[in-house]
Design a protein around this motif. Structure first.
Motif, PDB file in Angstrom:
ATOM      1  N   ALA A  86       0.903  -1.013   0.131  1.00 51.63           N
ATOM      2  CA  ALA A  86      -0.065  -0.029   0.019  1.00 51.63           C
ATOM      3  C   ALA A  86       0.909   1.261   0.109  1.00 51.63           C
ATOM      4  CB  ALA A  86      -1.030  -0.029   1.181  1.00 51.63           C
ATOM      5  N   LEU A  87       1.938   1.280   0.728  1.00 54.44           N
ATOM      6  CA  LEU A  87       2.932   2.425   0.758  1.00 54.44           C
ATOM      7  C   LEU A  87       3.714   2.587  -0.496  1.00 54.44           C
ATOM      8  CD1 LEU A  87       4.533   2.012   4.268  1.00 54.44           C
ATOM      9  CD2 LEU A  87       3.229   4.112   3.603  1.00 54.44           C
ATOM     10  N   ILE A  88       3.998   1.620  -1.308  1.00 52.97           N
ATOM     11  CA  ILE A  88       4.602   1.467  -2.416  1.00 52.97           C
ATOM     12  C   ILE A  88       3.738   1.969  -3.505  1.00 52.97           C
ATOM     13  CG2 ILE A  88       5.688   0.209  -4.238  1.00 52.97           C
ATOM     14  CD1 ILE A  88       6.532  -1.875  -2.076  1.00 52.97           C
ATOM     15  N   ARG A  89       2.537   1.561  -3.610  1.00 49.69           N
ATOM     16  CA  ARG A  89       1.450   2.115  -4.371  1.00 49.69           C
ATOM     17  C   ARG A  89       1.359   3.539  -4.235  1.00 49.69           C
ATOM     18  NH1 ARG A  89      -0.930  -2.857  -3.794  1.00 49.69           N
ATOM     19  NH2 ARG A  89      -2.093  -2.279  -2.121  1.00 49.69           N
ATOM     20  N   SER A  90       1.209   4.125  -3.075  1.00 56.25           N
ATOM     21  CA  SER A  90       0.956   5.574  -2.688  1.00 56.25           C
ATOM     22  C   SER A  90       2.306   6.293  -3.280  1.00 56.25           C
ATOM     23  CB  SER A  90       0.847   5.555  -1.082  1.00 56.25           C
ATOM     24  OG  SER A  90       0.858   7.056  -0.811  1.00 56.25           O
ATOM     25  N   ASN A  91       3.483   5.747  -2.897  1.00 49.88           N
ATOM     26  CA  ASN A  91       4.701   6.574  -3.345  1.00 49.88           C
ATOM     27  C   ASN A  91       4.804   6.589  -4.661  1.00 49.88           C
ATOM     28  OD1 ASN A  91       5.431   7.369  -0.791  1.00 49.88           O
ATOM     29  ND2 ASN A  91       6.234   5.315  -0.247  1.00 49.88           N
ATOM     30  N   VAL A  92       4.403   5.334  -5.568  1.00 49.67           N
ATOM     31  CA  VAL A  92       4.553   5.538  -6.906  1.00 49.67           C
ATOM     32  C   VAL A  92       3.707   6.403  -7.620  1.00 49.67           C
ATOM     33  CG1 VAL A  92       3.941   4.059  -8.928  1.00 49.67           C
ATOM     34  CG2 VAL A  92       5.414   3.013  -7.208  1.00 49.67           C
ATOM     35  N   GLU A  93       2.386   6.584  -7.082  1.00 52.89           N
ATOM     36  CA  GLU A  93       1.483   7.491  -7.481  1.00 52.89           C
ATOM     37  C   GLU A  93       2.023   8.939  -7.346  1.00 52.89           C
ATOM     38  OE1 GLU A  93      -2.426   6.740  -5.639  1.00 52.89           O
ATOM     39  OE2 GLU A  93      -2.467   4.985  -6.585  1.00 52.89           O
ATOM     40  N   ARG A  94       2.491   9.068  -6.073  1.00 49.33           N
ATOM     41  CA  ARG A  94       3.198  10.512  -5.796  1.00 49.33           C
ATOM     42  C   ARG A  94       4.026  10.726  -6.906  1.00 49.33           C
ATOM     43  NH1 ARG A  94       3.107  12.141   0.428  1.00 49.33           N
ATOM     44  NH2 ARG A  94       1.146  10.791   0.985  1.00 49.33           N
ATOM     45  N   ALA A  95       5.128   9.846  -7.167  1.00 54.21           N
ATOM     46  CA  ALA A  95       6.218   9.940  -8.165  1.00 54.21           C
ATOM     47  C   ALA A  95       5.713  10.004  -9.641  1.00 54.21           C
ATOM     48  CB  ALA A  95       7.178   9.085  -7.928  1.00 54.21           C
ATOM     49  N   ARG A  96       4.452   9.691  -9.780  1.00 54.87           N
ATOM     50  CA  ARG A  96       3.638   9.546 -11.037  1.00 54.87           C
ATOM     51  C   ARG A  96       4.497   8.608 -12.092  1.00 54.87           C
ATOM     52  NH1 ARG A  96       2.939  15.196 -10.359  1.00 54.87           N
ATOM     53  NH2 ARG A  96       0.845  15.890 -10.071  1.00 54.87           N
ATOM     54  N   ALA A  97       5.010   7.505 -11.400  1.00 55.80           N
ATOM     55  CA  ALA A  97       5.800   6.315 -12.080  1.00 55.80           C
ATOM     56  C   ALA A  97       5.274   5.126 -12.270  1.00 55.80           C
ATOM     57  CB  ALA A  97       6.959   6.284 -11.004  1.00 55.80           C
ATOM     58  N   GLY A  98       3.711   5.174 -12.408  1.00 53.45           N
ATOM     59  CA  GLY A  98       3.173   3.770 -12.757  1.00 53.45           C
ATOM     60  C   GLY A  98       3.669   3.125 -13.970  1.00 53.45           C
ATOM     61  N   GLY A  99       3.739   4.124 -14.951  1.00 51.73           N
ATOM     62  CA  GLY A  99       4.286   3.450 -16.174  1.00 51.73           C
ATOM     63  C   GLY A  99       5.538   2.606 -16.412  1.00 51.73           C
ATOM     64  N   VAL A 100       6.342   2.917 -15.385  1.00 52.26           N
ATOM     65  CA  VAL A 100       7.803   2.401 -15.114  1.00 52.26           C
ATOM     66  C   VAL A 100       8.106   1.441 -14.161  1.00 52.26           C
ATOM     67  CG1 VAL A 100       8.808   4.056 -16.975  1.00 52.26           C
ATOM     68  CG2 VAL A 100       8.623   4.509 -14.324  1.00 52.26           C
ATOM     69  N   THR A 101       6.915   1.207 -13.518  1.00 51.53           N
ATOM     70  CA  THR A 101       7.127   0.184 -12.208  1.00 51.53           C
ATOM     71  C   THR A 101       6.343  -0.824 -12.336  1.00 51.53           C
ATOM     72  OG1 THR A 101       5.541   1.765 -10.961  1.00 51.53           O
ATOM     73  CG2 THR A 101       7.908   2.320 -10.680  1.00 51.53           C
ATOM     74  N   ASP A 102       6.917  -1.860 -11.560  1.00 53.11           N
ATOM     75  CA  ASP A 102       5.796  -3.072 -11.119  1.00 53.11           C
ATOM     76  C   ASP A 102       5.770  -3.145  -9.911  1.00 53.11           C
ATOM     77  OD1 ASP A 102       5.331  -4.014 -14.022  1.00 53.11           O
ATOM     78  OD2 ASP A 102       7.522  -4.086 -13.959  1.00 53.11           O
ATOM     79  N   ILE A 103       4.690  -3.686  -9.316  1.00 55.40           N
ATOM     80  CA  ILE A 103       4.441  -4.038  -7.672  1.00 55.40           C
ATOM     81  C   ILE A 103       4.227  -5.515  -7.554  1.00 55.40           C
ATOM     82  CG2 ILE A 103       3.599  -3.504  -5.587  1.00 55.40           C
ATOM     83  CD1 ILE A 103       3.160  -0.711  -6.707  1.00 55.40           C
ATOM     84  N   TRP A 104       5.084  -6.377  -7.228  1.00 58.47           N
ATOM     85  CA  TRP A 104       4.635  -7.907  -6.961  1.00 58.47           C
ATOM     86  C   TRP A 104       4.544  -8.259  -5.477  1.00 58.47           C
ATOM     87  CZ3 TRP A 104       9.189  -8.824 -10.502  1.00 58.47           C
ATOM     88  CH2 TRP A 104       8.817  -8.410 -11.839  1.00 58.47           C
ATOM     89  N   ARG A 105       3.503  -8.994  -5.298  1.00 58.90           N
ATOM     90  CA  ARG A 105       3.303  -9.595  -3.940  1.00 58.90           C
ATOM     91  C   ARG A 105       3.756 -10.979  -4.298  1.00 58.90           C
ATOM     92  NH1 ARG A 105      -2.131 -11.905  -0.925  1.00 58.90           N
ATOM     93  NH2 ARG A 105      -0.994 -12.602   0.865  1.00 58.90           N
ATOM     94  N   ARG A 106       5.074 -11.144  -3.521  1.00 59.85           N
ATOM     95  CA  ARG A 106       6.118 -12.287  -3.472  1.00 59.85           C
ATOM     96  C   ARG A 106       6.799 -12.130  -2.473  1.00 59.85           C
ATOM     97  NH1 ARG A 106       8.484 -13.146  -9.586  1.00 59.85           N
ATOM     98  NH2 ARG A 106       6.294 -14.026  -9.818  1.00 59.85           N
ATOM     99  N   ASP A 107       7.295 -13.475  -2.064  1.00 60.84           N
ATOM    100  CA  ASP A 107       8.238 -13.770  -1.102  1.00 60.84           C
ATOM    101  C   ASP A 107       9.610 -13.758  -1.924  1.00 60.84           C
ATOM    102  OD1 ASP A 107      10.208 -14.711   0.619  1.00 60.84           O
ATOM    103  OD2 ASP A 107       8.788 -16.522   1.490  1.00 60.84           O
ATOM    104  N   ALA A 108      10.094 -12.698  -1.215  1.00 58.35           N
ATOM    105  CA  ALA A 108      11.557 -12.393  -1.842  1.00 58.35           C
ATOM    106  C   ALA A 108      12.553 -13.601  -1.605  1.00 58.35           C
ATOM    107  CB  ALA A 108      12.279 -11.220  -1.276  1.00 58.35           C
TER     108      ALA A 108
END
Length: 189
Positions: free
Chosen positions: A87-109
């Motif tokens: 949720a924090l990552i999504r919010s920060n990506v929106e603030r940066a207007r970087a949705g087109g150059v980012t992927d957010i994955w729910r995954r165990d690293a």
């Protein structure tokens, strides 16, 4: 927390306070992020940020990956299995207007599986401290082909980590309770 350099310099990121212990959120401070990027960009190994495909493991707030975008990275994949972190990552990506150059994955690293896209040039690794998760995540990334030849790994831990072969340590610095280790996968660059 703010982006400390590059085109997004000064961008205020979503607040997490002192972090979220239950979610293992322990944001990298602005000071440490600035030091990390100074090491990367001004180091003797070229600038691994410019044009890079970045993998941000245990991404937390996404600050490291967004800092890389601000400083010229081409694309960032954020990996975190925590609901609060994503949720924090999504919010920060929106603030940066970087949705087109980012992927957010729910995954165990620590269990990435095979890399289905192109390998990554720069990897940030900021696991919960003292649990051995960084070593497991690096083993998973190497086994799955996530690192491109010549890739640089930036690993933040409470103690110097055990850098697995074939990675080669290239620098290590201590900042308060954090040890930042830079390593490189042999190859071009």
């Amino acid at each position: 927390m703010r982006i400390v350099g590059g085109t997004l310099r000064g961008l205020k990121l979503a607040e997490v306070g002192a972090g979220d212990a239950a979610a293992h959120l322990r944001p990298t401070t602005d000071r440490v992020r600035e030091a990390i990027f100074n090491l990367l960009i001004n180091g003797s190994h070229g600038n691994p940020v410019a044009g890079a495909r970045v993998l941000d493991l245990f991404a937390g707030t996404g600050a490291l990956g967004l800092e890389a975008l601000s400083r010229g990275a081409a694309r960032v994949a954020f990996v975190d299995d925590g609901v609060a972190a994503r949720a924090l990552i999504r919010s920060n990506v929106e603030r940066a207007r970087a949705g087109g150059v980012t992927d957010i994955w729910r995954r165990d690293a620590t269990r990435l599986g095979p890399c289905r896209g192109g390998a990554y040039d720069l990897v940030f690794l900021d696991p919960p401290y003292g649990q051995g998760l960084g070593e497991r995540a690096m083993a998973s990334a190497l086994e799955g082909g996530w690192l491109a030849p010549g890739a640089v790994v930036v690993w933040e831990e409470s103690r110097p980590p055990l850098v697995p072969a074939p990675l080669v340590g290239i620098d290590q610095r201590r900042y308060g309770d954090s040890t930042v280790t830079l390593a490189r996968l042999p190859g071009p660059g």
